[in-house]
Motif scaffolding. Sequence first.
Motif, PDB file in Angstrom:
ATOM      1  N   HIS A 110      10.516  27.645  33.071  1.00  0.00           N
ATOM      2  CA  HIS A 110       9.485  28.171  33.077  1.00  0.00           C
ATOM      3  C   HIS A 110       9.139  26.928  34.655  1.00  0.00           C
ATOM      4  O   HIS A 110       9.724  26.491  34.925  1.00  0.00           O
ATOM      5  N   GLY A 111       7.737  27.499  34.561  1.00  0.00           N
ATOM      6  CA  GLY A 111       6.898  26.334  35.843  1.00  0.00           C
ATOM      7  C   GLY A 111       6.241  24.993  36.297  1.00  0.00           C
ATOM      8  O   GLY A 111       6.339  24.356  35.045  1.00  0.00           O
ATOM      9  N   GLN A 112       5.477  24.968  36.804  1.00  0.00           N
ATOM     10  CA  GLN A 112       4.995  23.453  36.857  1.00  0.00           C
ATOM     11  C   GLN A 112       4.096  23.494  35.867  1.00  0.00           C
ATOM     12  O   GLN A 112       3.177  24.040  35.416  1.00  0.00           O
ATOM     13  N   GLY A 113       3.973  21.864  35.168  1.00  0.00           N
ATOM     14  CA  GLY A 113       3.342  21.860  33.802  1.00  0.00           C
ATOM     15  C   GLY A 113       3.703  22.018  32.865  1.00  0.00           C
ATOM     16  O   GLY A 113       3.320  21.973  31.904  1.00  0.00           O
ATOM     17  N   GLY A 114       4.540  22.947  32.565  1.00  0.00           N
ATOM     18  CA  GLY A 114       5.851  23.930  31.846  1.00  0.00           C
ATOM     19  C   GLY A 114       6.494  22.893  30.825  1.00  0.00           C
ATOM     20  O   GLY A 114       6.968  21.709  31.149  1.00  0.00           O
ATOM     21  N   SER A 115       7.660  23.649  29.321  1.00  0.00           N
ATOM     22  CA  SER A 115       8.407  23.040  29.330  1.00  0.00           C
ATOM     23  C   SER A 115       8.924  23.732  28.508  1.00  0.00           C
ATOM     24  O   SER A 115       8.983  24.634  28.672  1.00  0.00           O
ATOM     25  N   ARG A 116       9.945  23.301  27.820  1.00  0.00           N
ATOM     26  CA  ARG A 116      11.161  23.958  26.926  1.00  0.00           C
ATOM     27  C   ARG A 116       9.885  24.825  25.774  1.00  0.00           C
ATOM     28  O   ARG A 116      10.353  26.058  25.849  1.00  0.00           O
ATOM     29  N   LYS A 117       8.995  23.974  25.288  1.00  0.00           N
ATOM     30  CA  LYS A 117       7.775  24.954  24.430  1.00  0.00           C
ATOM     31  C   LYS A 117       7.551  26.247  25.035  1.00  0.00           C
ATOM     32  O   LYS A 117       7.572  26.691  24.075  1.00  0.00           O
ATOM     33  N   GLN A 118       7.287  26.362  26.143  1.00  0.00           N
ATOM     34  CA  GLN A 118       6.697  27.623  27.148  1.00  0.00           C
ATOM     35  C   GLN A 118       7.608  28.918  25.976  1.00  0.00           C
ATOM     36  O   GLN A 118       6.688  29.802  25.882  1.00  0.00           O
ATOM     37  N   GLY A 119       9.308  29.000  26.398  1.00  0.00           N
ATOM     38  CA  GLY A 119       9.898  29.759  26.621  1.00  0.00           C
ATOM     39  C   GLY A 119      10.086  30.459  25.098  1.00  0.00           C
ATOM     40  O   GLY A 119      10.758  31.383  24.932  1.00  0.00           O
ATOM     41  N   VAL A 120       9.366  29.607  24.070  1.00  0.00           N
ATOM     42  CA  VAL A 120       9.592  29.885  22.500  1.00  0.00           C
ATOM     43  C   VAL A 120       8.412  29.910  21.762  1.00  0.00           C
ATOM     44  O   VAL A 120       8.313  30.081  20.403  1.00  0.00           O
ATOM     45  N   GLU A 121       7.132  29.740  23.105  1.00  0.00           N
ATOM     46  CA  GLU A 121       5.670  30.433  22.077  1.00  0.00           C
ATOM     47  C   GLU A 121       5.973  32.134  21.561  1.00  0.00           C
ATOM     48  O   GLU A 121       6.094  33.009  22.273  1.00  0.00           O
ATOM     49  N   ASP A 122       5.226  32.023  19.968  1.00  0.00           N
ATOM     50  CA  ASP A 122       5.926  33.363  19.179  1.00  0.00           C
ATOM     51  C   ASP A 122       4.145  33.959  20.162  1.00  0.00           C
ATOM     52  O   ASP A 122       3.970  35.203  20.183  1.00  0.00           O
ATOM     53  N   PHE A 123       2.869  33.153  19.640  1.00  0.00           N
ATOM     54  CA  PHE A 123       2.471  34.082  20.350  1.00  0.00           C
ATOM     55  C   PHE A 123       0.875  34.020  21.743  1.00  0.00           C
ATOM     56  O   PHE A 123       0.271  35.068  21.919  1.00  0.00           O
ATOM     57  N   THR A 124       1.406  33.155  22.756  1.00  0.00           N
ATOM     58  CA  THR A 124       1.066  33.291  23.638  1.00  0.00           C
ATOM     59  C   THR A 124       1.454  34.384  24.452  1.00  0.00           C
ATOM     60  O   THR A 124       2.450  34.959  23.956  1.00  0.00           O
ATOM     61  N   PHE A 125       0.884  34.227  25.542  1.00  0.00           N
ATOM     62  CA  PHE A 125       1.359  35.773  26.668  1.00  0.00           C
ATOM     63  C   PHE A 125       1.859  36.642  25.922  1.00  0.00           C
ATOM     64  O   PHE A 125       2.798  37.830  26.537  1.00  0.00           O
ATOM     65  N   GLY A 126       0.981  37.290  25.248  1.00  0.00           N
ATOM     66  CA  GLY A 126       0.871  38.538  24.463  1.00  0.00           C
ATOM     67  C   GLY A 126       1.658  38.849  23.615  1.00  0.00           C
ATOM     68  O   GLY A 126       2.180  40.201  22.970  1.00  0.00           O
ATOM     69  N   GLY A 127       2.840  37.814  22.861  1.00  0.00           N
ATOM     70  CA  GLY A 127       3.531  37.826  22.022  1.00  0.00           C
ATOM     71  C   GLY A 127       5.165  38.267  22.794  1.00  0.00           C
ATOM     72  O   GLY A 127       6.373  38.579  22.251  1.00  0.00           O
ATOM     73  N   ASN A 128       5.071  38.318  24.220  1.00  0.00           N
ATOM     74  CA  ASN A 128       6.463  38.415  24.658  1.00  0.00           C
ATOM     75  C   ASN A 128       7.786  37.710  24.833  1.00  0.00           C
ATOM     76  O   ASN A 128       8.465  38.011  25.128  1.00  0.00           O
ATOM     77  N   PHE A 129       7.420  36.756  24.925  1.00  0.00           N
ATOM     78  CA  PHE A 129       8.381  35.702  24.200  1.00  0.00           C
ATOM     79  C   PHE A 129       9.437  35.723  23.212  1.00  0.00           C
ATOM     80  O   PHE A 129       9.975  36.149  22.320  1.00  0.00           O
ATOM     81  N   ASN A 130       8.329  35.710  22.582  1.00  0.00           N
ATOM     82  CA  ASN A 130       8.435  36.793  20.327  1.00  0.00           C
ATOM     83  C   ASN A 130       9.400  37.591  20.764  1.00  0.00           C
ATOM     84  O   ASN A 130      10.393  37.888  20.369  1.00  0.00           O
ATOM     85  N   ARG A 131       9.435  38.278  21.451  1.00  0.00           N
ATOM     86  CA  ARG A 131      10.372  40.007  21.868  1.00  0.00           C
ATOM     87  C   ARG A 131      11.121  39.355  22.726  1.00  0.00           C
ATOM     88  O   ARG A 131      12.607  39.888  21.840  1.00  0.00           O
ATOM     89  N   ILE A 132      11.641  38.499  23.348  1.00  0.00           N
ATOM     90  CA  ILE A 132      12.496  38.376  23.916  1.00  0.00           C
ATOM     91  C   ILE A 132      13.932  37.833  23.155  1.00  0.00           C
ATOM     92  O   ILE A 132      14.530  37.924  22.745  1.00  0.00           O
TER      93      ILE A 132
END
Length: 288
Positions: A110-132
């Motif tokens: 993740h980038g500045q101000g983020g955390s490990r949680k950002q990369g497993v968010e299912d519904f944000t960023f258009g669902g793209n983390f859920n896809r990976i």
Amino acid sequence: MRRLVLPFVIAAFVAFPASAQSLAPYKDELFAYPAILSSEGEAYRVVDYREMRDINERDQVPERRVQGKYVSTGVRKTQQDLVLKTDVGDVRHFAVGKTEGATVIVLYLHGQGGSRKQGVEDFTFGGNFNRIKNLMADNGGLYLSPDFSDFGDKGVSEVAALIDHYAAQSPAAKIVVACGSMGGQLCWGLARDAKAATKLSGLMLLGSLWDEAFLKSAAFKARVPVFFGQGSKDPVFPIDKQEAFFRSILAESKSYPARFVRFETGTHGTPIRMTDWRETLNWMLSAK
């Protein structure tokens, strides 16, 4: 000595074997790039990005919750929140998929101000983390989203230790590291680390920065594939500088495995939302 401490485990996982060289499709029709406005072969493409269509019409709540058809939340059964004890300190991280015997391993930093949680968010960023997450779980792979102390040497050493651990658990796996925004500092740090670079099969810079030192790095010498995704209106890292850096790589080595996707009118977070994980990973896994 390293050992895993499990603060909680969501559930045991089920994964399905597949070749590391070609990930099976997952909702490809929804996540494919919109029209290509121009291109220079596969190396450089300009993608038609439109906020009204690609955020407002895609999300149920713009930028907060994508429409349900873009996600499959059953993948949460394969998700664990773990702590890896290493010589450089504890590395807290989410793991999705096979923690042993994985075919491929993908890390998101993740980038500045983020955390490990950002990369497993299912519904944000258009669902793209859920896809990976689904791509890794369905293809016998492993997806990791860690915390780290900083974007400097300590953070690089923590991520390198995480890679070391899971590479030992899955010795046949190819490893790709994706870095969002300031997380790119870690991608470039890993590229310069002679030991870490030997384990890399790809680097993905998503709305991120450049590093001229890459041209003299261990990863460059090993011809580790590099992907750049950048919004043309990124106010944080100007696209002109990132494009110039991309072209400097090809000027140094015309056949270098590097690709650039320019999201026309996109801003800083656009590449995290719009990058086609499956297309990019399949290219990297076949190239390295």
